[in-house]
Design an enzyme around this catalytic site. Structure first.
Site, PDB file in Angstrom:
ATOM      1  N   ASP A 129       6.263  -5.600   8.026  1.00 30.05           N
ATOM      2  CA  ASP A 129       6.696  -7.003   7.911  1.00 30.05           C
ATOM      3  C   ASP A 129       7.718  -7.404   8.979  1.00 30.05           C
ATOM      4  O   ASP A 129       7.917  -8.604   9.206  1.00 30.05           O
ATOM      5  CB  ASP A 129       7.302  -7.263   6.522  1.00 30.05           C
ATOM      6  CG  ASP A 129       6.261  -7.222   5.413  1.00 30.05           C
ATOM      7  OD1 ASP A 129       5.073  -7.056   5.729  1.00 30.05           O
ATOM      8  OD2 ASP A 129       6.651  -7.359   4.247  1.00 30.05           O
ATOM      9  N   MET A 171      -0.430  -9.802   5.376  1.00 29.43           N
ATOM     10  CA  MET A 171       0.780  -9.422   4.641  1.00 29.43           C
ATOM     11  C   MET A 171       2.018 -10.040   5.267  1.00 29.43           C
ATOM     12  O   MET A 171       1.983 -10.505   6.416  1.00 29.43           O
ATOM     13  CB  MET A 171       0.910  -7.911   4.571  1.00 29.43           C
ATOM     14  CG  MET A 171       0.076  -7.295   3.478  1.00 29.43           C
ATOM     15  SD  MET A 171       0.489  -5.553   3.282  1.00 29.43           S
ATOM     16  CE  MET A 171      -0.551  -5.141   1.890  1.00 29.43           C
TER      17      MET A 171
HETATM   18  O1  F6P Z   1       5.745  -3.127   2.808  1.00 26.75           O
HETATM   19  C1  F6P Z   1       5.754  -4.503   2.747  1.00 26.75           C
HETATM   20  C2  F6P Z   1       4.430  -4.984   2.334  1.00 26.75           C
HETATM   21  O2  F6P Z   1       3.529  -4.605   3.309  1.00 26.75           O
HETATM   22  C3  F6P Z   1       4.385  -6.481   2.048  1.00 26.75           C
HETATM   23  O3  F6P Z   1       4.002  -7.221   3.133  1.00 26.75           O
HETATM   24  C4  F6P Z   1       3.408  -6.569   0.906  1.00 26.75           C
HETATM   25  O4  F6P Z   1       3.678  -7.681   0.084  1.00 26.75           O
HETATM   26  C5  F6P Z   1       3.633  -5.318   0.193  1.00 26.75           C
HETATM   27  O5  F6P Z   1       4.018  -4.369   1.130  1.00 26.75           O
HETATM   28  C6  F6P Z   1       2.429  -4.821  -0.564  1.00 26.75           C
HETATM   29  O6  F6P Z   1       2.715  -3.582  -1.111  1.00 26.75           O
HETATM   30  P1  F6P Z   1       1.827  -2.777  -2.121  1.00 26.75           P
HETATM   31  O7  F6P Z   1       0.852  -2.008  -1.310  1.00 26.75           O
HETATM   32  O8  F6P Z   1       2.794  -1.888  -2.824  1.00 26.75           O
HETATM   33  O9  F6P Z   1       1.172  -3.756  -3.027  1.00 26.75           O
END
Ligand code: F6P
Length: 343
Positions: A129, A171
């Site tokens: 991010d 994301m």
């Molecule tokens: O690590 C940050 C991120 O990539 C965010 O952009 C996203 O909302 C989140 O992780 C998603 O994570 P997970 O795989 O735990 O759902």
């Protein structure tokens, strides 16, 4: 300092470059005569004692591997009963002299809070991010942007063949760095970022004007953290231990609404985890390696409670407390590029 036992953990979402840091920490530790222990599943590995010994054999060739050999979770010791005390006790039990915590804002905020409680800790920032303050860039971001650009290039050609509007969801929970960089680098027609509220009428009017003036297809990139008035994230009730909802789904809602308002067939593609996995770019391998070396130099110099970082391509460090509760949002230059190039 004499011989030390160094623990390394990864917390939060994985990203490309985590294994390069592990490799760098193990290699430098061996040069310094230190022992390295891999803590598995982030802070959970210190609540339960879940560790593996690491030597050069274990990290051989992992620089090119995505994901993390240490595994990761979104565990927050501060949301567990006696969590912080358990972590500190287990660090003693394992015999760790220092913990290298590789993570995003959540993982590093745990490190920042445990540091004044007695944990010797050095933070290494990571996240696709790119939203961690006090560092110009985080590794994982460049790899994610490259994969996103390649995907949008492909989506563009199929969108053009079918005269469609293609909505690409990427994301980025709080900040639109991936949406902005990948959107700009792929020549997207519209880039919607969490920093700016979406006005559906404005977006629809923009597409109507674009298509009325001769365009037959459009690419709309949308960050998953964008909000549409009246649309609630479908899984908003599922919060992680840091209180974050599981995001995703804005692209589908947006595509539906735009098709209804603009009258052109509109499809949504969610890139999501596709761009978080896979091998790191050369840039991310280098950045991760440089940060690992900087972290180990901190360990050797007895500098704890710090996060290694990069400023103007120079590796440096800041107090971990400096990042607590802060977020690096899109800067004015990037926001103005979006304005200039989204037509
Ligand atoms: O690590 C940050 C991120 O990539 C965010 O952009 C996203 O909302 C989140 O992780 C998603 O994570 P997970 O795989 O735990 O759902």
């Amino acid at each position: 300092m004499g011989s030390l036992k160094v623990g390394i953990l990864n917390g939060g979402g994985d990203c490309a470059g985590l294994n390069a840091v592990t490799r760098g920490v193990v290699r430098k530790s061996e040069q310094f005569g230190y022992e390295v222990v891999g803590i598995r599943h982030g802070w959970a590995g210190l609540l339960d004692i879940d560790t593996i010994p690491l030597s050069w054999k274990d990290v051989s060739h992992i620089i090119s591997q995505g994901g993390t050999i240490l595994h990761t979770t979104r565990t927050n010791p501060f949301s567990h009963k006696d969590g912080p005390a358990t972590v500190l006790n287990n660090v003693k039990k394992i015999g760790l002299d220092v913990v290298v915590a590789v993570g995003g804002e959540d993982t590093l905020s745990v490190a920042a809070k445990l540091s004044p409680m007695g944990l010797k800790v050095v933070g290494v920032p990571k996240t696709i991010d790119n939203d961690i303050v006090a560092t110009d860039v985080t590794f994982g971001f460049d790899s994610a942007v490259n994969v996103t650009v390649e995907a949008i290039d492909r989506i563009q050609t199929t969108g053009e063949s079918h005269d469609r509007v293609m909505v690409v969801e990427v994301m980025g929970r709080h900040a639109g760095w991936i949406a902005a960089h990948a959107g700009l680098a792929s020549g997207a027609n519209l880039i919607l970022v969490p920093e700016k509220p979406i006005d559906l009428n404005e977006v629809a009017d923009f597409l109507k004007r674009r298509h009325a003036s001769g365009a037959t297809a459009s690419i709309v990139v949308v960050g998953e953290g964008c909000e549409l008035t009246g649309h609630l994230s479908e899984s908003a009730s599922k919060l992680d231990e840091f209180g974050h909802p599981r995001l995703g789904g804005i692209g589908e809602v947006l595509a539906r609404e735009l098709e209804r308002r603009v009258g052109i067939e509109t499809r949504a593609v969610v890139l999501g985890h596709v761009v978080r996995g896979g091998p790191p770019s050369a840039y991310d391998r280098m950045l991760a390696t440089r940060l690992a070396v900087a972290a180990m130099n901190c360990v050797r110099n007895g500098e704890f409670g710090v996060m290694v970082c990069v400023h103007g391509n120079v590796i440096s460090k800041v107090p971990l407390l400096d990042i607590l509760g802060k977020m690096k949002n899109l800067d004015t230059e990037t926001l103005s590029l979006i304005k200039d190039f989204c037509v």
